[in-house]
Structure formats: structure tokens, C-alpha cells
Scaffold this active site. Structure first.
Site, mmCIF file in Angstrom:
data_model
loop_
_atom_site.group_PDB
_atom_site.id
_atom_site.type_symbol
_atom_site.label_atom_id
_atom_site.label_comp_id
_atom_site.label_asym_id
_atom_site.label_seq_id
_atom_site.Cartn_x
_atom_site.Cartn_y
_atom_site.Cartn_z
ATOM 1 N N HIS A 1 40.885 48.235 49.976
ATOM 2 C CA HIS A 1 41.924 47.115 50.798
ATOM 3 C C HIS A 1 42.871 47.038 52.138
ATOM 4 O O HIS A 1 42.410 47.384 52.914
ATOM 5 C CB HIS A 1 42.337 46.060 49.867
ATOM 6 C CG HIS A 1 41.465 45.389 49.456
ATOM 7 N ND1 HIS A 1 40.846 45.363 48.298
ATOM 8 C CD2 HIS A 1 41.058 43.841 49.219
ATOM 9 C CE1 HIS A 1 39.323 44.453 48.723
ATOM 10 N NE2 HIS A 1 40.193 43.056 48.776
ATOM 11 N N HIS B 1 46.953 47.279 42.335
ATOM 12 C CA HIS B 1 47.026 48.448 43.112
ATOM 13 C C HIS B 1 48.748 49.306 42.516
ATOM 14 O O HIS B 1 48.948 48.237 42.496
ATOM 15 C CB HIS B 1 46.341 48.887 44.128
ATOM 16 C CG HIS B 1 44.942 48.986 44.569
ATOM 17 N ND1 HIS B 1 44.421 49.887 44.370
ATOM 18 C CD2 HIS B 1 44.157 47.911 45.281
ATOM 19 C CE1 HIS B 1 42.938 50.027 45.166
ATOM 20 N NE2 HIS B 1 43.273 48.359 45.249
#
Length: 370
Positions: free
Chosen positions: A137, A184
Site C-alpha cells: 500500500h 503493518h
């Protein structure tokens, strides 16, 4: 340096960021209600219920997270092609595909786990089965925003500072959303941004080649199909199933289809070729009501056709593959098999890419929208 890397990889850092933004795990007295059965995947994370105390951050980061998903790519990239500048679209697509492929492969090579829950609250269940490093991302957001910035400054005259601010805010929001959603660590995000910055710096001298891909030889489409399909079919083998291979196939196939579409447009002279260089930078035209209506009409017509082609080709390709391999129709588990997943995804999204770059502009011309 080692201490800094360990601190950036600390799951507690992610948890503290979530708490500062008003996201907390819900207290549960009965262990049986925790949904503790560990989810298969790199993170081996437990899905928790959660409490939101700040809905501004919740909706901001949930929206920002969507800017790095398929719903954004399938809208923004075609919108750029149809309403802004095919020149920009061509660069964005190819840089996006390159960055995403390297990021996806790196995940399955490094095999770093995602943050675990607890202490982190996990908001996206689908991604749990993937590994964490690097954050694709963050890579995609950085690649798209700064490729767009660099390319537009070469063609249009506008305040660079404003463009830089938009690029920084866009990529920052997407990066922070990966921490907020618990997907993350900070190191995953920072690593993704740095890898993308390096790739942009290394590939920038060759960006002019991208501008001339549509004038390549008749053998060019063959290479564009064969090479990405080979990369998808020989994707690194994981210890268990994750959506990484499917997502990578989708990205490479869409990029291949779009590139073939650019080549078809030039080779068969289906649309006027955008000017490669300008004697002077162009001013950005003022947005009028008529332009807004025309842009929305072109986008609506285009996206409807793209979605129809996507669904039609998906259904046909699955039926053919199910029949060929003698698999029961609608067997969702069979879709995960290499010999079915890669071909059906590749054919589907290659068709989507060709449709978006070739057939939609032809439809726009037929309807008098150009």
C-alpha cells in the site's frame, strides 16, 4: 541502527499509534467469544473485537486504506486515461505494475510476519494471510503520487509546491492507514516508501522509453503477454495459500492489457496520439460545469463497460478452465489452484486493461464524448 530497526518493527509501536487515534481492543470476559482460533497466515493473528473512540480518525484511515486497494486502481487509473492525459496514464500504469510486482515478491521472499493481535487491533481480515514486509500500500501510494507529480510538472504549468503537498499528504495518509488498521509495522511502511523512492530514482532515466512503447514492433504485444504470464505462473511458492499470487496476477495482467491497448491505439491509429513534447508548458484549463459533466459521463460510461467486460470474461474463463480440468462449477477452493487461478485472473484483467485503453475511448468517440 539495529536498535532503531527493532523499535520500528515493534508491534507495541503500532498498538500505541492505534490507541492515540482512539482505536482500542474491546474487553471480553468470555475467552470463547474472542474469536481466538488463529487465522492461517503469516501474521498468525487473532481477530479481536474493538472499540472506536475517535470516529474522525477511524473513517479517515479506513478511507485512506481504500486508496491502496483495487477499488482505487480500477477507478483512478482509467479516469486519468479518459479525462486527464493518456500520457500520464501510460507512465502511472507501468511504474505501478513494476513497483507492485517487486513489493509482492519481496513479501513472499522475506516472509516477515504482520503485527499480531493482541496487542494490535486487526481491521482487515483478508490481508492477514499475507506477509508484511514491505507494505505494498505504501509502495503504490508513493509510486502513484510522485510519478504523477513528476510527470505533470513536465507537461503542465502549476505551482510545484501545491503538487508536492498533495503527493506528500496522499502517500502519508495511506502509509498511516496501514498502522491504524494494524496491517503493518512502521518498518514495513518505511521500507516500502524507501524501496519505491529507489525504484523511481533508478527508472526515471528510462521513463522516456515508456513514452514510446506504443510505437514498438508488432512482436511487442507477444512479449507483453508472455513475460508477465511467466512471472505469474512462476511466482514464489508460499507455505500456505495467500491472496498475494492472485493480487500479483491481477496487477501484471491489468498492466499488460493496458500496455497492449496503448500499442493497439497507435498501431491502428484508433485515437490521436498525445503530443510527446510541448514547446512550452501547458496551463491547466479551468474546470467548468460542462467539463465536469462531460468527465463524469465519460467515466460512468467507461467504468460500466469495464465492469461488464470484467464479469463476462471472468465467468467465461472460469467455465472453460473448470471444464478443462473437470472441476465442479462454483468450487471456490478450486479457484486457488495454480492452473486455474493464474489463467483466469490473467485473462480477465488483461481484457479489462485492453477494454479501458482501447474500447472505452472508441465508445466515447462513437457517443460523441470526445
Amino acid at each position: 541502527m539495529a536498535e532503531l530497526l527493532r523499535s520500528l518493527q515493534d508491534f507495541q509501536l503500532v498498538a500505541r499509534f492505534q490507541r492515540r487515534c482512539g482505536l482500542f481492543p474491546a474487553p471480553e470476559d468470555d475467552p470463547r467469544e474472542k474469536g481466538e482460533g488463529h487465522v492461517e497466515g503469516a501474521a498468525r493473528a487473532c481477530i479481536q473485537k474493538y472499540i472506536v473512540k475517535n470516529y474522525f480518525y477511524y473513517y479517515l484511515f479506513r478511507f485512506s486504506a481504500a486508496l491502496g486497494q483495487e477499488v482505487f486502481y480500477i477507478t483512478f487509473l482509467p479516469f486519468t486515461q479518459w479525462n486527464i492525459d493518456p500520457y500520464l496514464s501510460r507512465r502511472l500504469v507501468i511504474i505501478w505494475v513494476l513497483v507492485m510486482y517487486i513489493g509482492q515478491v519481496a513479501k513472499d521472499v522475506l516472509k516477515w510476519p504482520r503485527p499480531s493481535s493482541p496487542p494490535v487491533v486487526i481491521l482487515e481480515k483478508r490481508m492477514i494471510a499475507e506477509y508484511g514486509m514491505p507494505s505494498t500500500h505504501a509502495m503504490a501510494a508513493t509510486a502513484i503520487s510522485f510519478t504523477f507529480l513528476i510527470s505533470t510538472t513536465e507537461r503542465y504549468e502549476y505551482p510545484f509546491v501545491w503538487g508536492l503537498m498533495v503527493a506528500v499528504v496522499f502517500s502519508t495518509l495511506v502509509c498511516l492507514s496501514r498502522l491504524y488498521t494494524g496491517m503493518h509495522t512502521a518498518l514495513d511502511v518505511v521500507g516500502g516508501v524507501l524501496i519505491t523512492a529507489l525504484l523511481i530514482a533508478l527508472t526515471y532515466p528510462a521513463w522516456t522509453l515508456i513514452d514510446h512503447l506504443d510505437s514498438a514492433s508488432p512482436l511487442f504485444p507477444v512479449c507483453v503477454i508472455v513475460v508477465p504470464f511467466f512471472l505469474c505462473y512462476n511466482y514464489p511458492v508460499s507455505d500456505y495459500y495467500s491472496p498475494t499470487r492472485a493480487d500479483t496476477t491481477t496487477i501484471l495482467a491489468a498492466g499488460a492489457g493496458a500496455t497492449i491497448g496503448f500499442w493497439i491505439n497507435h498501431f491502428f491509429q484508433l485515437e490521436s496520439k498525445p503530443m510527446e513534447t510541448f514547446p512550452a508548458l501547458q496551463n491547466i484549463p479551468s474546470l467548468t460545469f460542462e467539463m465536469l459533466v462531460l468527465g463524469l459521463t465519460k467515466f460512468t460510461v467507461g467504468i460500466v463497460l469495464v465492469l461488464l467486460v470484467r464479469q463476462l470474461v471472468k465467468n467465461l474463463s472460469l467455465q472453460v478452465l473448470y471444464s478443462w480440468f473437470r472441476v465442479v462449477i462454483r468450487n471456490k477452493e478450486a479457484r486457488r489452484r495454480l492452473e486455474i487461478e493464474v489463467p483466469y485472473k490473467f485473462v480477465t484483467y488483461t481484457s479489462v486493461g485492453i477494454c479501458a485503453t482501447t474500447f472505452v475511448p472508441m465508445l466515447h468517440k462513437f457517443l460523441g464524448l470526445l
